[in-house]
Design a protein around this motif. Structure first.
Motif, PDB file in Angstrom:
ATOM      1  N   SER A  82       0.858  -1.190   0.000  1.00  0.00           N
ATOM      2  CA  SER A  82       0.000   0.000   0.000  1.00  0.00           C
ATOM      3  C   SER A  82       0.882   1.224   0.000  1.00  0.00           C
ATOM      4  CB  SER A  82      -0.901   0.006   1.240  1.00  0.00           C
ATOM      5  OG  SER A  82      -1.622   1.232   1.288  1.00  0.00           O
ATOM      6  N   ILE A  83       0.544   2.192  -0.835  1.00  0.00           N
ATOM      7  CA  ILE A  83       1.331   3.422  -0.908  1.00  0.00           C
ATOM      8  C   ILE A  83       0.441   4.602  -0.555  1.00  0.00           C
ATOM      9  CG2 ILE A  83       2.530   4.989  -2.470  1.00  0.00           C
ATOM     10  CD1 ILE A  83       3.773   2.657  -3.833  1.00  0.00           C
ATOM     11  N   SER A  84       0.921   5.433   0.333  1.00  0.00           N
ATOM     12  CA  SER A  84       0.209   6.659   0.702  1.00  0.00           C
ATOM     13  C   SER A  84       1.122   7.853   0.482  1.00  0.00           C
ATOM     14  CB  SER A  84      -0.212   6.619   2.176  1.00  0.00           C
ATOM     15  OG  SER A  84      -1.199   5.635   2.368  1.00  0.00           O
ATOM     16  N   GLY A  85       0.514   8.982   0.224  1.00  0.00           N
ATOM     17  CA  GLY A  85       1.313  10.185   0.035  1.00  0.00           C
ATOM     18  C   GLY A  85       0.617  11.178  -0.853  1.00  0.00           C
ATOM     19  N   ASN A  86       1.410  12.121  -1.311  1.00  0.00           N
ATOM     20  CA  ASN A  86       0.866  13.165  -2.174  1.00  0.00           C
ATOM     21  C   ASN A  86       1.000  12.815  -3.643  1.00  0.00           C
ATOM     22  OD1 ASN A  86       0.466  14.597   0.150  1.00  0.00           O
ATOM     23  ND2 ASN A  86       2.466  15.600   0.025  1.00  0.00           N
ATOM     24  N   GLY A  87       1.806  11.783  -3.931  1.00  0.00           N
ATOM     25  CA  GLY A  87       2.004  11.408  -5.313  1.00  0.00           C
ATOM     26  C   GLY A  87       2.734  12.493  -6.074  1.00  0.00           C
ATOM     27  N   LEU A  88       2.673  12.394  -7.398  1.00  0.00           N
ATOM     28  CA  LEU A  88       3.372  13.359  -8.239  1.00  0.00           C
ATOM     29  C   LEU A  88       2.616  14.666  -8.327  1.00  0.00           C
ATOM     30  CD1 LEU A  88       4.418  10.865 -11.035  1.00  0.00           C
ATOM     31  CD2 LEU A  88       5.834  11.789  -9.201  1.00  0.00           C
ATOM     32  N   SER A  89       1.332  14.633  -7.962  1.00  0.00           N
ATOM     33  CA  SER A  89       0.530  15.849  -8.068  1.00  0.00           C
ATOM     34  C   SER A  89       0.855  16.842  -6.964  1.00  0.00           C
ATOM     35  CB  SER A  89      -0.957  15.488  -7.988  1.00  0.00           C
ATOM     36  OG  SER A  89      -1.281  15.062  -6.681  1.00  0.00           O
ATOM     37  N   GLY A  90       1.377  16.336  -5.849  1.00  0.00           N
ATOM     38  CA  GLY A  90       1.673  17.213  -4.722  1.00  0.00           C
ATOM     39  C   GLY A  90       0.467  17.575  -3.892  1.00  0.00           C
ATOM     40  N   LYS A  91      -0.698  17.060  -4.258  1.00  0.00           N
ATOM     41  CA  LYS A  91      -1.913  17.382  -3.503  1.00  0.00           C
ATOM     42  C   LYS A  91      -2.071  16.384  -2.357  1.00  0.00           C
ATOM     43  CE  LYS A  91      -4.293  19.241  -7.529  1.00  0.00           C
ATOM     44  NZ  LYS A  91      -5.319  18.980  -8.545  1.00  0.00           N
ATOM     45  N   SER A  92      -2.160  16.901  -1.166  1.00  0.00           N
ATOM     46  CA  SER A  92      -2.257  16.028  -0.003  1.00  0.00           C
ATOM     47  C   SER A  92      -3.713  15.845   0.415  1.00  0.00           C
ATOM     48  CB  SER A  92      -1.474  16.632   1.160  1.00  0.00           C
ATOM     49  OG  SER A  92      -1.559  15.773   2.274  1.00  0.00           O
ATOM     50  N   HIS A  93      -4.050  14.631   0.853  1.00  0.00           N
ATOM     51  CA  HIS A  93      -5.411  14.385   1.306  1.00  0.00           C
ATOM     52  C   HIS A  93      -5.414  13.618   2.624  1.00  0.00           C
ATOM     53  CE1 HIS A  93      -4.227  10.737  -0.773  1.00  0.00           C
ATOM     54  NE2 HIS A  93      -5.139  10.096  -0.068  1.00  0.00           N
ATOM     55  N   ILE A  94      -4.235  13.373   3.199  1.00  0.00           N
ATOM     56  CA  ILE A  94      -4.150  12.622   4.453  1.00  0.00           C
ATOM     57  C   ILE A  94      -4.022  13.608   5.614  1.00  0.00           C
ATOM     58  CG2 ILE A  94      -2.796  10.965   5.791  1.00  0.00           C
ATOM     59  CD1 ILE A  94      -2.057   9.642   3.135  1.00  0.00           C
ATOM     60  N   VAL A  95      -4.910  13.438   6.576  1.00  0.00           N
ATOM     61  CA  VAL A  95      -4.933  14.348   7.720  1.00  0.00           C
ATOM     62  C   VAL A  95      -4.308  13.666   8.931  1.00  0.00           C
ATOM     63  CG1 VAL A  95      -6.461  15.581   9.322  1.00  0.00           C
ATOM     64  CG2 VAL A  95      -6.989  15.520   6.867  1.00  0.00           C
ATOM     65  N   ASN A  96      -3.456  14.402   9.607  1.00  0.00           N
ATOM     66  CA  ASN A  96      -2.906  13.920  10.875  1.00  0.00           C
ATOM     67  C   ASN A  96      -4.003  14.065  11.936  1.00  0.00           C
ATOM     68  OD1 ASN A  96      -1.735  13.667  13.387  1.00  0.00           O
ATOM     69  ND2 ASN A  96       0.161  14.743  12.807  1.00  0.00           N
ATOM     70  N   ASP A 119      -3.182  16.381  15.249  1.00  0.00           N
ATOM     71  CA  ASP A 119      -3.234  17.852  15.246  1.00  0.00           C
ATOM     72  C   ASP A 119      -4.238  18.422  14.241  1.00  0.00           C
ATOM     73  OD1 ASP A 119      -2.021  17.497  12.798  1.00  0.00           O
ATOM     74  OD2 ASP A 119      -0.049  18.232  13.414  1.00  0.00           O
ATOM     75  N   GLY A 120      -4.865  17.537  13.465  1.00  0.00           N
ATOM     76  CA  GLY A 120      -5.888  17.995  12.526  1.00  0.00           C
ATOM     77  C   GLY A 120      -5.346  18.650  11.268  1.00  0.00           C
ATOM     78  N   LYS A 121      -4.023  18.631  11.074  1.00  0.00           N
ATOM     79  CA  LYS A 121      -3.430  19.280   9.895  1.00  0.00           C
ATOM     80  C   LYS A 121      -3.179  18.281   8.772  1.00  0.00           C
ATOM     81  CE  LYS A 121      -1.116  22.885  12.558  1.00  0.00           C
ATOM     82  NZ  LYS A 121       0.189  23.394  13.044  1.00  0.00           N
ATOM     83  N   THR A 122      -3.138  18.785   7.575  1.00  0.00           N
ATOM     84  CA  THR A 122      -2.848  17.930   6.429  1.00  0.00           C
ATOM     85  C   THR A 122      -1.382  17.519   6.451  1.00  0.00           C
ATOM     86  OG1 THR A 122      -4.513  19.060   5.128  1.00  0.00           O
ATOM     87  CG2 THR A 122      -2.864  17.816   3.907  1.00  0.00           C
ATOM     88  N   ALA A 123      -1.145  16.233   6.269  1.00  0.00           N
ATOM     89  CA  ALA A 123       0.234  15.735   6.283  1.00  0.00           C
ATOM     90  C   ALA A 123       0.899  16.044   4.940  1.00  0.00           C
ATOM     91  CB  ALA A 123       0.241  14.236   6.528  1.00  0.00           C
ATOM     92  N   VAL A 124       2.085  16.639   4.999  1.00  0.00           N
ATOM     93  CA  VAL A 124       2.825  16.958   3.774  1.00  0.00           C
ATOM     94  C   VAL A 124       4.245  16.445   3.919  1.00  0.00           C
ATOM     95  CG1 VAL A 124       3.630  18.788   2.239  1.00  0.00           C
ATOM     96  CG2 VAL A 124       1.413  19.021   3.383  1.00  0.00           C
ATOM     97  N   LYS A 125       4.662  15.589   3.014  1.00  0.00           N
ATOM     98  CA  LYS A 125       6.032  15.064   3.034  1.00  0.00           C
ATOM     99  C   LYS A 125       6.574  15.058   1.613  1.00  0.00           C
ATOM    100  CE  LYS A 125       5.388  12.477   7.255  1.00  0.00           C
ATOM    101  NZ  LYS A 125       4.965  11.247   7.900  1.00  0.00           N
ATOM    102  N   ASN A 126       7.886  15.002   1.510  1.00  0.00           N
ATOM    103  CA  ASN A 126       8.479  15.034   0.173  1.00  0.00           C
ATOM    104  C   ASN A 126       8.715  13.625  -0.377  1.00  0.00           C
ATOM    105  OD1 ASN A 126      10.514  14.324   1.867  1.00  0.00           O
ATOM    106  ND2 ASN A 126      12.080  15.623   0.907  1.00  0.00           N
TER     107      ASN A 126
END
Lengths: 245, 419
Positions: free
Chosen positions: A177-191, A194-201
């Protein structure tokens, strides 16, 4: 599930092969009718609108109990109430005596997207295994992959992430299973902490026996800070995480 | 697949794509494509005279004999007896003439098809109007912009049915593609590319030296403007269609680089037309290299439309499924890895495909349809809207492009020649 589903398997009898694939499709449609919060008649949609407790079927009740257990095992980072406003956890209570559920507040919205995909993929993998298929590959939306047996001409299935085609992940009676922003850079996973959108490179892949646990873990790990990775994975023997840059 | 589009009801075929009414609204000349039954036509036939029975004349004759039941060829005319004899064998019983004036005096002829060399189009067409004949004249319209303009005006005033052979106006695959472009489905048009490449001297066999200029009239400026009137004239409509406007200015360059055999017309040209909104349309032609053949492309912000191939190429094609690739490899006995794993797939991004066929069934180039439409218009006495305007501007701008190359200037179409 509003996603791409592909099944690859080798069978000498086309009619039987089509019947197997048809059975998997039927199962997925039935699961969707239970877990989709977008279908007005689904139990999950009803639960998100319920005032007070609501009795639910066995499948959904099992899912609610499992999801709460997984929330605890992942230090709170896998949470089907993550889209709700930040608040008290657990966000709902299961009442075993009559298989009913009650949300903590009307603001709690339960989303089974990740769970349902992993659950359906796991069931599909089992269905193909039981049909004596020792060579099958299932792809749910590119982010969840399950392998039955091996490639017809190899010792495993070789899967490469879109983000890094040079990387090869070997699967054999296991899942990815792969999670992340993908190549689009759009994040949809919420921490959910803290309620914030998770952003990783990077994207985060998890491999292991169960497609459902892979799904849960990849979502939880991507939401969590890196310092939590080892602690979370410590509870899940046989599951590995890999960063995909 | 024997009953393909173009060999049955053209509009019926468009209707299958849900396009008939939309296409009719955008391209009004197609009203003339309605079947006889739709227009209340009974069994009436148009009696046709062919003036100029060379290759193009015989091409139209073949189409009429095979696919245009509304037309009946009754008379043939040519000053070159080799062509006239060949044509006569196709239609035994047709009356034969070596002077088109005599054919025009023939009361049994309702309409004429003018397939003479370019420099004769103007005189023959005007004489035909004088004789009360309807006219289908091959493109380009005439040898000069002034003559084209005069033909247009006299054609309108005559009340006769008057078609110019711009067959792309009736080509189903072009029409559907243009409708998509003009709907804005693929974003604004940013460029139009036309090219026509051949590798041959463009000569025809001459049995006797004194017939050189008569037979190879395309090579001499007294009779022709070479690539511009014989090739560009087909393609320059593409920009006007796609943008729904006409070019504002044109410049270009041409020369004779390879076929230095006494010809006067260029054997390579590169012309740029600029529209009022700044969009450029190019026409390039060479007859000493044919690798890329003929091309007509509408470049939009979101897609490229290849008109002759009837295909659309999206600027952002969806990623091909890795599983599909793996299946193909397994069927080929190959152990490969599949590149597809990633974050969640979005259903919204997979609604299209690369190299999408616009109208795979389409057959022919509109030549049959335009001849059917001409005959039906003659019978119903209804001149299709816009058809003459489109043809006029295609011819005028091909001639203007030739003039721009010869003068080495940027030219605009003089106001007195705008309709």
């Amino acid at each position: 599930m509003h996603t791409l589903i592909e099944i690859l398997f080798v069978h000498h009898d086309r009619q039987k092969a089509e019947a197997i694939a048809g059975g998997v499709e039927q199962m997925i449609r039935e699961e969707e009718e239970v877990f989709s919060r977008h279908l007005p008649e689904s139990p999950v949609a009803g639960l998100n609108m319920a005032v007070g407790s609501m009795k639910v079927g066995e499948t959904l009740y099992f899912a609610l109990e499992l999801c709460e257990a997984m929330r605890k095992e992942t230090k709170g980072y896998f949470d089907i109430a993550a889209l709700s406003s930040f608040g008290e956890r657990p966000a709902y209570k299961c009442i075993p005596s009559n298989h009913s559920v009650v949300r903590n507040s009307p603001e709690v919205m339960l989303d089974f997207g990740g769970y349902a995909k992993g659950y359906a993929l796991e069931k599909a993998r089992q269905m193909l295994s039981e049909a004596a298929e020792n060579s099958a590959l299932l792809n749910f939306g590119n982010s969840s992959v399950a392998a039955v047996g091996t490639h017809p001409f190899g010792e495993h299935w070789c899967i490469s992430p879109q983000r890094n085609p040079e990387m090869v992940i070997h699967l054999r009676d296991s899942a990815l299973s792969i999670s992340g922003n993908g190549l689009s850079g759009k994040s949809h996973i919420v921490n959910p902490i803290d309620g914030k959108t998770a952003v990783k490179n990077y994207d985060l892949g998890v491999t292991g026996k169960s497609a459902l646990l892979c799904e849960i873990l990849s979502t939880a790990l991507y939401a969590a800070p890196e310092s939590e990775y080892e602690k979370i994975l410590a509870s899940f023997s046989g599951y590995e995480a890999v960063k995909v840059y | 697949m024997s009953e393909k589009i173009g060999r049955r009801s053209f509009l019926e075929a468009l209707g299958e794509f849900g396009m008939a009414s939309a296409v009719l609204a955008s391209f009004p000349w197609l009203q003339s494509c309605k079947t006889g039954k739709e227009q209340g036509i009974t069994s009436e036939k148009v009696h046709l005279g062919i003036i100029g029975t060379g290759s193009r004349g015989q091409y139209h004759m073949t189409n009429i004999l095979n696919f245009v039941p509304e037309g009946q060829i009754v008379a043939l005319c040519d000053i070159y007896d080799v062509n006239l004899t060949a044509a006569a064998e196709m239609v035994p019983g047709a009356k034969l003439y070596d002077d088109y004036h005599k054919l025009l005096e023939d009361k049994s002829v309702d309409a004429v098809i003018v397939t003479t060399p370019l420099h004769l189009h103007y005189r023959v067409t005007l004489d035909a109007f004088e004789a009360g004949k309807d006219v289908f004249c091959e493109k380009a319209m005439a040898h000069s912009i002034a003559d084209c303009y005069d033909m247009y005006q006299k054609g309108v005033r005559s009340g006769q049915i008057f078609f110019i052979g711009q067959q792309r106006l009736f080509d189903p695959k072009y029409l559907l593609a243009m409708e998509k472009v003009r709907s804005g489905e693929y974003g604004p048009v940013v460029n139009v590319r036309n090219y026509w490449l051949r590798n041959a001297d463009w000569r025809r066999p001459v049995p006797s030296p004194e017939l050189e200029r008569q037979i190879n009239w395309r090579l001499y400026r007294e009779y022709s403007h070479g690539m511009m009137t014989e090739l560009a004239c087909h393609q320059l409509q593409n920009g006007s269609w796609a943008l729904n406007m006409y070019p504002e200015k044109v410049t270009g360059s041409g020369s004779i680089i390879y076929w230095k055999d006494g010809r006067e017309v260029y054997d390579n040209v590169a012309v740029i037309y600029t529209f009022p909104n700044g969009v450029n349309m190019t026409f390039e032609s060479v007859i000493s290299n044919k690798h890329f053949g003929m091309g007509e492309q509408i470049l939009c912000k979101e897609a490229t439309i290849d008109l002759p191939a009837s295909r659309i190429y999206l600027e952002t094609p969806p990623v091909k499924s890795g599983i599909e690739q793996m299946i193909a490899d397994i069927e080929a006995g190959v152990f490969s890895n599949a590149v597809f794993a990633g974050t969640s797939w979005n259903a919204e991004t997979a609604s299209a495909d690369t190299g999408l066929a616009i109208m795979p069934e389409a057959q022919g180039d509109g030549s049959v349809e335009i001849m059917q439409a001409f005959c039906r218009s003659v019978i119903t006495r209804r001149q299709p809207e816009k058809i003459l305007e489109e043809a006029y501007y295609a011819s005028a701008f091909s001639l203007l492009g030739d003039e721009a190359m010869h003068r080495g200037e940027i030219l605009t179409l003089p106001q007195e020649y705008r309709l």
